[in-house]
Design a protein around this motif. Structure first.
Motif, short mmCIF file in Angstrom:
data_model
loop_
_atom_site.label_atom_id
_atom_site.label_comp_id
_atom_site.label_asym_id
_atom_site.label_seq_id
_atom_site.Cartn_x
_atom_site.Cartn_y
_atom_site.Cartn_z
N TYR A 22 -26.15 8.63 -52.17
CA TYR A 22 -25.06 8.07 -51.36
C TYR A 22 -25.44 6.76 -50.68
O TYR A 22 -24.58 6.09 -50.11
CB TYR A 22 -24.60 9.08 -50.31
N TYR A 23 -26.73 6.38 -50.75
CA TYR A 23 -27.14 5.13 -50.12
C TYR A 23 -28.35 4.56 -50.86
O TYR A 23 -29.24 5.29 -51.27
CB TYR A 23 -27.50 5.37 -48.65
N TYR A 31 -27.26 0.95 -61.39
CA TYR A 31 -27.56 1.72 -62.60
C TYR A 31 -28.07 3.11 -62.25
O TYR A 31 -27.60 4.12 -62.78
CB TYR A 31 -28.58 0.95 -63.43
N LEU A 32 -29.03 3.17 -61.32
CA LEU A 32 -29.62 4.46 -60.96
C LEU A 32 -28.68 5.31 -60.11
O LEU A 32 -28.80 6.53 -60.08
CB LEU A 32 -30.94 4.24 -60.22
N MET A 33 -27.73 4.67 -59.43
CA MET A 33 -26.73 5.41 -58.65
C MET A 33 -25.64 6.00 -59.54
O MET A 33 -24.74 6.70 -59.05
CB MET A 33 -26.10 4.50 -57.60
N GLY A 34 -25.70 5.71 -60.84
CA GLY A 34 -24.71 6.24 -61.78
C GLY A 34 -23.58 5.28 -62.07
O GLY A 34 -22.54 5.69 -62.59
N LYS A 35 -23.76 4.01 -61.72
CA LYS A 35 -22.77 2.95 -61.96
C LYS A 35 -21.39 3.29 -61.36
O LYS A 35 -20.38 3.26 -62.06
CB LYS A 35 -22.67 2.64 -63.46
N PRO A 36 -21.37 3.59 -60.06
CA PRO A 36 -20.08 3.90 -59.42
C PRO A 36 -19.18 2.67 -59.35
O PRO A 36 -19.67 1.53 -59.33
CB PRO A 36 -20.48 4.36 -58.02
N LYS A 37 -17.89 2.89 -59.29
CA LYS A 37 -16.92 1.79 -59.22
C LYS A 37 -16.98 1.14 -57.84
O LYS A 37 -16.95 1.81 -56.82
CB LYS A 37 -15.51 2.29 -59.52
N PHE A 47 -18.79 1.63 -52.52
CA PHE A 47 -18.30 2.18 -53.77
C PHE A 47 -17.18 3.20 -53.51
O PHE A 47 -17.09 3.77 -52.42
CB PHE A 47 -19.44 2.84 -54.55
N GLU A 48 -16.35 3.42 -54.52
CA GLU A 48 -15.20 4.30 -54.37
C GLU A 48 -15.60 5.75 -54.10
O GLU A 48 -14.82 6.51 -53.53
CB GLU A 48 -14.29 4.21 -55.60
N ASN A 49 -16.80 6.13 -54.51
CA ASN A 49 -17.26 7.51 -54.28
C ASN A 49 -17.86 7.70 -52.89
O ASN A 49 -18.38 8.76 -52.57
CB ASN A 49 -18.26 7.94 -55.35
N GLY A 50 -17.80 6.65 -52.05
CA GLY A 50 -18.31 6.74 -50.70
C GLY A 50 -19.73 6.25 -50.53
O GLY A 50 -20.22 6.09 -49.40
N ALA A 51 -20.42 6.00 -51.63
CA ALA A 51 -21.80 5.51 -51.56
C ALA A 51 -21.82 4.03 -51.16
O ALA A 51 -20.80 3.33 -51.27
CB ALA A 51 -22.49 5.69 -52.91
N ASP A 99 -21.41 -3.64 -68.56
CA ASP A 99 -22.19 -3.61 -67.32
C ASP A 99 -22.44 -5.03 -66.81
O ASP A 99 -22.48 -5.26 -65.60
CB ASP A 99 -23.52 -2.90 -67.55
N GLY A 100 -22.62 -5.96 -67.73
CA GLY A 100 -22.78 -7.35 -67.33
C GLY A 100 -21.55 -7.87 -66.61
O GLY A 100 -21.65 -8.62 -65.63
N VAL A 101 -20.37 -7.43 -67.07
CA VAL A 101 -19.11 -7.83 -66.43
C VAL A 101 -19.04 -7.27 -65.02
O VAL A 101 -18.69 -7.98 -64.06
CB VAL A 101 -17.90 -7.34 -67.26
N GLU A 102 -19.38 -5.99 -64.85
CA GLU A 102 -19.28 -5.36 -63.53
C GLU A 102 -20.25 -5.98 -62.53
O GLU A 102 -19.90 -6.20 -61.36
CB GLU A 102 -19.52 -3.85 -63.65
N VAL A 103 -21.46 -6.27 -62.97
CA VAL A 103 -22.43 -6.91 -62.08
C VAL A 103 -21.97 -8.32 -61.72
O VAL A 103 -22.15 -8.77 -60.59
CB VAL A 103 -23.84 -6.92 -62.72
N MET A 104 -21.33 -9.00 -62.67
CA MET A 104 -20.80 -10.33 -62.39
C MET A 104 -19.70 -10.26 -61.33
O MET A 104 -19.61 -11.12 -60.44
CB MET A 104 -20.23 -10.94 -63.68
N LYS A 105 -18.90 -9.21 -61.37
CA LYS A 105 -17.86 -9.03 -60.35
C LYS A 105 -18.49 -8.86 -58.97
O LYS A 105 -17.99 -9.41 -57.97
CB LYS A 105 -17.00 -7.80 -60.68
N ILE A 106 -19.59 -8.12 -58.90
CA ILE A 106 -20.28 -7.92 -57.62
C ILE A 106 -20.85 -9.24 -57.10
O ILE A 106 -20.66 -9.60 -55.93
CB ILE A 106 -21.40 -6.87 -57.76
#
Length: 352
Positions: A147-148, A188-194, A240-244, A329-336
């Motif tokens: 979660y963190y 990645y290790l957190m499970g790639k949450p949205k 993240f949407e899962n609260g993390a 995954d490259g796209v998602e990291v670019m968004k961040i």
């Protein structure tokens, strides 16, 4: 059996890791090299036995025998060259970051889908042995729900200058150069949450501090002490949407006692540190335990990480396995990354 022919586009410092890893792969022939600096391209070709040398990447991509390419150029050319390579029927390993903007990232992703070719993003820490070990613990549920996470990559003095400090070519400073790695490995290790939202700051207070004496650090081949248009440091809170949540800070220069690299994850059953060295924190029989894995490389092994990344690229391009770092995954990291810069510029939280 004939060897797979590989081309390397960009012969700067990071390319050495690609050249070395390909040269150690029994199925690969380094066939062609391209760089804007012909002398540098020629030197790499001679060192690694490549028979073709170019200064225009389009000429390299026109070679029908090329199976795949590594793109090790400035960040501002990643999208353009990746798209051209995919459309030329080549598999692509592109150094991080995928590109400079989300719009570019989406164009690259669309081209991957349209051509059916592989694009692997150079998130090399995903391929490190300490990451592989920790992921087994996480996948087995030993940390429970993560979660963190908290990650830092702080240099007290370490602006490489040259293209790294030119925002037009790099797209940013320590965030896009160093932060991309630690943000990605945590995600990645957190499970790639949205991602839900990003709140961030960037600072331009110290410059490149080229005046500092008696302390050496890596400088780009085109270092120019007068050129610096990127941030000194950045920090961010990513929700993240899962609260993390993930907290991160990075710097090229900072009034710090020493450099710092740390990656820490916290779950409801246990915790872990990936850097500065691998450790697992557990609880058994009402006692908290610090577990120190007995491994050859408790920290990131630079050479072995790149070798594993190249091995995965070859195997994935031949359909033997799936890449650990696909274009999505490259796209998602670019968004961040872009949301961090946007949040800092606007002084507000950005919703994704």
């Amino acid at each position: 059996m004939s060897k797979i022919k590989i081309g390397i586009i960009g012969a700067g410092s990071i390319s050495e890791q690609h050249f070395t890893a390909y040269s150690h792969h029994p199925e690969v022939e380094i066939y062609a090299v391209c760089d804007l600096n012909e002398e540098r391209a020629q030197a790499k070709a001679e060192a690694y036995g490549a028979s073709k040398v170019f200064t225009d990447y389009r000429e390299l991509l026109a070679l029908p025998d090329i199976h795949g390419v590594s793109i090790c150029t400035w960040n501002n050319s990643h999208a353009e060259i990746s798209i051209a390579a995919l459309e030329a029927g080549k598999h692509v390993l592109v150094e991080k970051p995928l590109c400079q903007t989300v719009a570019e990232a989406l164009k690259v992703e669309e081209t991957v889908r349209r051509t059916g070719k592989l694009l692997q993003v150079g998130f090399v820490r995903r391929y490190a042995s300490n990451t592989e070990i920790l992921k087994k613990f996480i996948d087995a549920g030993d940390l429970g729900e993560i979660y963190y996470a908290k990650a830092s990559c702080l240099r007290r003095l370490g602006n490489p200058g040259g293209w790294f400090s030119d925002i037009k070519r790099s797209g940013g400073g320590p965030l896009i150069d160093l932060g991309v790695h630690i943000i990605d490995i945590c995600w990645y290790l957190m499970g790639k949450p949205k991602v839900k939202s990003v709140s961030a700051n960037t600072y331009n207070r110290l410059g490149n501090r080229s005046n500092v004496e008696h302390l050496t650090y890596y400088k780009a081949a085109d270092y120019n002490g007068a050129l610096n248009t990127v941030e000194d440091m950045a920090n961010a809170l990513i929700r993240f949407e899962n609260g993390a949540s993930l907290m991160v800070d990075v710097s090229f220069t900072l009034h710090a006692k020493k450099d710092e690299l740390s990656v820490k994850l916290y779950g409801d059953k246990g915790g872990a540190e990936l850097e500065p060295e691998l450790a697992i924190i557990a609880e058994k029989h009402d006692t908290i335990l610090n577990v120190a894995p007995q491994v050859d490389h408790p920290s990131f092994d630079f050479v072995a990480g790149f070798q594993q990344e190249i091995n995965y690229f070859i195997d994935s391009s031949l359909g033997r396995t799936e890449t650990r770092s696909p274009v999505e995954d490259g796209v998602e990291v670019m968004k961040i990354l872009c949301a961090i810069y946007e949040s800092a510029a606007q002084g507000r939280e950005i919703e994704l």
